[in-house]
Design a protein around this motif. Structure first.
Motif, PDB file in Angstrom:
ATOM      1  N   LYS A  12      36.469  34.763  36.153  1.00  0.00           N
ATOM      2  CA  LYS A  12      36.389  34.783  37.609  1.00  0.00           C
ATOM      3  C   LYS A  12      35.773  33.482  38.120  1.00  0.00           C
ATOM      4  O   LYS A  12      36.259  32.886  39.080  1.00  0.00           O
ATOM      5  CB  LYS A  12      35.579  35.991  38.080  1.00  0.00           C
ATOM      6  N   ARG A  13      34.721  33.060  37.479  1.00  0.00           N
ATOM      7  CA  ARG A  13      34.088  31.795  37.878  1.00  0.00           C
ATOM      8  C   ARG A  13      35.072  30.642  37.706  1.00  0.00           C
ATOM      9  O   ARG A  13      35.185  29.778  38.569  1.00  0.00           O
ATOM     10  CB  ARG A  13      32.831  31.549  37.059  1.00  0.00           C
ATOM     11  N   GLN A  15      38.329  30.739  37.760  1.00  0.00           N
ATOM     12  CA  GLN A  15      39.360  30.840  38.792  1.00  0.00           C
ATOM     13  C   GLN A  15      38.834  30.291  40.119  1.00  0.00           C
ATOM     14  O   GLN A  15      39.544  29.559  40.819  1.00  0.00           O
ATOM     15  CB  GLN A  15      39.816  32.287  38.959  1.00  0.00           C
ATOM     16  N   ASN A  16      37.595  30.633  40.452  1.00  0.00           N
ATOM     17  CA  ASN A  16      36.995  30.149  41.698  1.00  0.00           C
ATOM     18  C   ASN A  16      36.821  28.629  41.684  1.00  0.00           C
ATOM     19  O   ASN A  16      37.112  27.954  42.670  1.00  0.00           O
ATOM     20  CB  ASN A  16      35.652  30.828  41.962  1.00  0.00           C
ATOM     21  N   GLU A  17      36.343  28.098  40.564  1.00  0.00           N
ATOM     22  CA  GLU A  17      36.147  26.651  40.471  1.00  0.00           C
ATOM     23  C   GLU A  17      37.489  25.922  40.561  1.00  0.00           C
ATOM     24  O   GLU A  17      37.598  24.908  41.259  1.00  0.00           O
ATOM     25  CB  GLU A  17      35.436  26.284  39.169  1.00  0.00           C
ATOM     26  N   LYS A  19      40.276  26.990  41.978  1.00  0.00           N
ATOM     27  CA  LYS A  19      40.787  27.129  43.345  1.00  0.00           C
ATOM     28  C   LYS A  19      40.091  26.143  44.289  1.00  0.00           C
ATOM     29  O   LYS A  19      40.749  25.459  45.072  1.00  0.00           O
ATOM     30  CB  LYS A  19      40.580  28.566  43.820  1.00  0.00           C
ATOM     31  N   GLN A  20      38.770  26.045  44.203  1.00  0.00           N
ATOM     32  CA  GLN A  20      38.021  25.120  45.060  1.00  0.00           C
ATOM     33  C   GLN A  20      38.447  23.679  44.819  1.00  0.00           C
ATOM     34  O   GLN A  20      38.652  22.919  45.765  1.00  0.00           O
ATOM     35  CB  GLN A  20      36.514  25.259  44.811  1.00  0.00           C
ATOM     36  N   ARG A 108      28.819  22.783  37.150  1.00  0.00           N
ATOM     37  CA  ARG A 108      30.173  23.066  37.651  1.00  0.00           C
ATOM     38  C   ARG A 108      31.146  22.110  36.973  1.00  0.00           C
ATOM     39  O   ARG A 108      30.828  20.945  36.732  1.00  0.00           O
ATOM     40  CB  ARG A 108      30.247  22.877  39.169  1.00  0.00           C
TER      41      ARG A 108
END
Length: 178
Positions: A12-13, A15-17, A19-20, A108
């Motif tokens: 999930k992390r 995917q979020n990174e 996407k951002q 990150r």
């Protein structure tokens, strides 16, 4: 929290990174970023450094995330031969931020990639993967730049133009809609 819960947080992390990074497009020297089909743990991109001698070519980048990410750092490989003191002949990159003793779970991937781009553009001979190339960079910079430029000419990937990148993005978007 069970041990497995922490591992399940990784995708999930990631995917979020991803996407951002794809939405913000702040890393202009990193293009065509995408995960491997059906595998969020492997990403690909094209590095397009902006300083000589590397600014004449592009370099394929592979990012492998361990299942334990973000508790263990990703592994970066440059899959295009490059003459650089911080990259070995197998494409492994020497970045202190990725060493287990320096890695922080709060790091990150965008920051890691910023450090990678900065290192490609400005080699760090004090932290080399290839001591011989680092010595040449320090002691005979003209020879280093000639060799590095020759390698970019010989092994570097085609450096896509803005128009080519836009065309590729449109094709990918069309394919995703199917």
């Amino acid at each position: 929290m069970k041990k497995d819960d922490a591992i399940m947080d990784g995708p999930k992390r990631m995917q979020n990174e991803l996407k951002q990074m794809m939405e913000q497009k702040q890393l202009s020297q990193l293009q065509l970023l995408e995960p491997e089909k059906d595998n969020i743990y492997k990403w690909y991109a094209l590095l397009m450094p902006n300083t000589p001698p590397y600014d004449k070519g592009a370099f394929k980048l592979e990012i492998d995330f361990p299942k334990e990410y973000p508790f263990r750092p990703p592994i970066l490989h440059i899959n295009t031969k490059i003459y650089h003191p911080n990259i070995n002949e197998r494409g492994q990159v020497c970045l202190p931020i990725l060493e287990p003793e320096h890695w922080k779970p709060t790091s990150r991937i965008e920051h890691v990639l910023q450090v990678l781009i900065a290192t490609i553009n400005d080699p760090q001979p004090d932290n080399p993967y290839n001591v011989e190339i680092a010595g040449q960079f320090v002691n005979d910079p003209k020879k280093f730049y000639r060799m590095a430029e020759a390698w970019v000419d010989r092994y570097g990937e085609h450096r896509p133009t803005e128009q080519e990148l836009a065309r590729i993005a449109r094709r990918k978007k069309k394919a995703a809609m199917r």
